[in-house]
Design an enzyme around this catalytic site. Structure first.
Site: not given
Ligand code: CAA
Length: 378
Positions: A155, A335, A362
């Site tokens: 986090i 480099q 992210e």
């Molecule tokens: N906007 C709105 N709704 C969304 C969406 C979006 N962009 N993307 C997905 N959804 C909704 C879908 O519509 C679905 O809902 P419905 O069933 O009603 O249609 C639901 O969410 C589930 O979607 P998926 O089936 O696509 O979900 P998934 O489990 O396959 O996951 C994924 C999709 C893109 C892989 C997602 O898990 C993801 O983005 N993973 C990466 C996580 C990430 O980015 N983590 C970073 C943490 S923060 C960080 O790093 C910050 C820091 O410390 C600086």
């Protein structure tokens, strides 16, 4: 060419100058000490840069996302750690701005906009990184409170932030529809900051575990409705991935600045190495990639605010492309400097280490490609 408004160009110049005069001289020390740079936080606050992320009615400056990206880019050009202060406050507050009700907005946003408090985003867990929906943190409603148990990791701003957007399962059987979002204050009983990570780069940004043990969160701190948490998290990332792209563009531009300056000064074979075509081609390739990344980042930032979900793929492209460019450009810039590039006396080895995280946080760049491919394939 993406044209900036006069106002955006003015902000770009102001932040560029501030970064050069006040931030760049601190960058190496922040990295070497690995401590959170409170003076840089105060600098951003005192120059009203933190306020950019927030609407005017909640004491913010009401800037659009492109303007926030421009500020992040200029800061990252000299110090990624300082740019991340702005970035993480944008990330942590976006769930509240997207899904908060009037009481929540009035209570939590003005102190962030005024720089009295900071925020963070708690999605990732040891067993739920790319697969964010696999989280096991549980929130159980008991009367007027939710009792939350679980653990978050990696986090950004952990322990520094006062206000956290936290995601937890309220219904184990409902998959992604069983995830809810909460506003959590660091003073809530049962909230604990765990291990502080030692990292390859962004060493002046504090990254921690968060541990919740029977943490009681008032029911009025639920964001949106139960079950809307995953959507809120995804909508947030759509809107903040361009900021990581901007950070990557700034970082790459900063590396190119140093490589160009060095190539003009460094004499080998009887003249500056900048006259050698081998070096010129490297510099030209860097500039070409950076400009392409910058245009994509600016476009994605402008698009996501008006097109929402439709812009998910472009937002992912901007983050992915720009961070891949930052990695390549910083490696190439090291480099160009040869042995000096490898030494801590020069900023390029730091920039190369800092670039790596932009390909990871992210959402890894593999996940960005998943988002893009799903958009293509329907
Ligand atoms: N906007 C709105 N709704 C969304 C969406 C979006 N962009 N993307 C997905 N959804 C909704 C879908 O519509 C679905 O809902 P419905 O069933 O009603 O249609 C639901 O969410 C589930 O979607 P998926 O089936 O696509 O979900 P998934 O489990 O396959 O996951 C994924 C999709 C893109 C892989 C997602 O898990 C993801 O983005 N993973 C990466 C996580 C990430 O980015 N983590 C970073 C943490 S923060 C960080 O790093 C910050 C820091 O410390 C600086």
């Amino acid at each position: 060419m993406y044209e900036l408004t006069e106002e955006q160009k003015m902000l770009q110049q102001t932040v560029r100058q501030l970064a050069k005069e006040k931030v760049e001289p601190r960058a190496a020390e922040i990295d070497a000490k690995g401590e959170y740079p409170w003076d840089m936080f105060e600098l951003l606050r005192d120059n009203d840069l933190l306020a950019l992320c927030f609407p005017e009615e909640y004491d913010g400056a009401g800037a659009d996302l492109l303007t926030v990206c421009i500020a992040i880019e200029e800061l990252a050009r000299v110090c990624v750690n300082t740019s991340l202060i702005l970035g993480v406050n944008k990330l942590g507050s976006t769930p509240i701005l997207l899904a908060g009700n009037e009481e929540q907005l009035k209570k939590y946003i003005p102190p962030l906009a005024r720089g009295e408090k900071q925020c963070a985003f708690g999605l990732t867990e040891p067993g739920a990184g790319s697969d964010a929906a696999a989280m096991t943190t549980r929130a159980v409603r008991k009367g007027d409170v939710y009792v939350i148990n679980g653990q978050k990791c990696f986090i950004t701003n952990g322990g520094i932030a006062d206000t956290y957007s936290i995601f937890a399962k309220t219904d184990e059987s409902a998959g992604v529809k069983g995830i809810s979002a909460f506003i959590v204050e660091k003073d809530f009983p049962g909230f604990e900051v765990g291990k502080i990570e030692h990292k390859m780069g962004i060493r002046g940004s504090q990254t921690t575990e968060l541990i919740f043990t029977d943490m009681e969160v008032p029911a009025e701190n639920l964001l949106g409705k139960e079950g809307e948490g995953f959507k809120i998290a995804m909508m947030t990332l759509d809107r903040t991935r361009p900021t990581i792209g901007a950070q990557a563009v700034g970082l790459a531009q900063g590396a190119l600045d140093h490589a160009v300056a060095y190539a003009k000064e460094r004499v080998q074979f009887g003249g500056p190495i900048a006259r050698l075509q081998g070096i010129q081609f490297m510099l030209a390739d860097m500039a070409m990639q950076i400009e392409a990344a910058r245009q994509l980042v600016y476009y994605s930032a402008a698009l996501v605010e008006r097109a929402g979900r439709e812009a998910s793929a472009v937002s992912a492209m901007a983050k992915c492309f720009a961070s891949d460019v930052a990695m390549k450009v910083t490696v190439d810039a090291v480099q160009v400097l040869g042995g000096y590039g490898y030494m801590v006396e020069y900023p390029l080895e730091r920039m190369m280490r800092d670039a790596k995280i932009t390909q990871i946080y992210e959402g890894t760049n593999q996940i960005q490609r998943v988002v893009i491919a799903r958009h293509l394939l329907g």
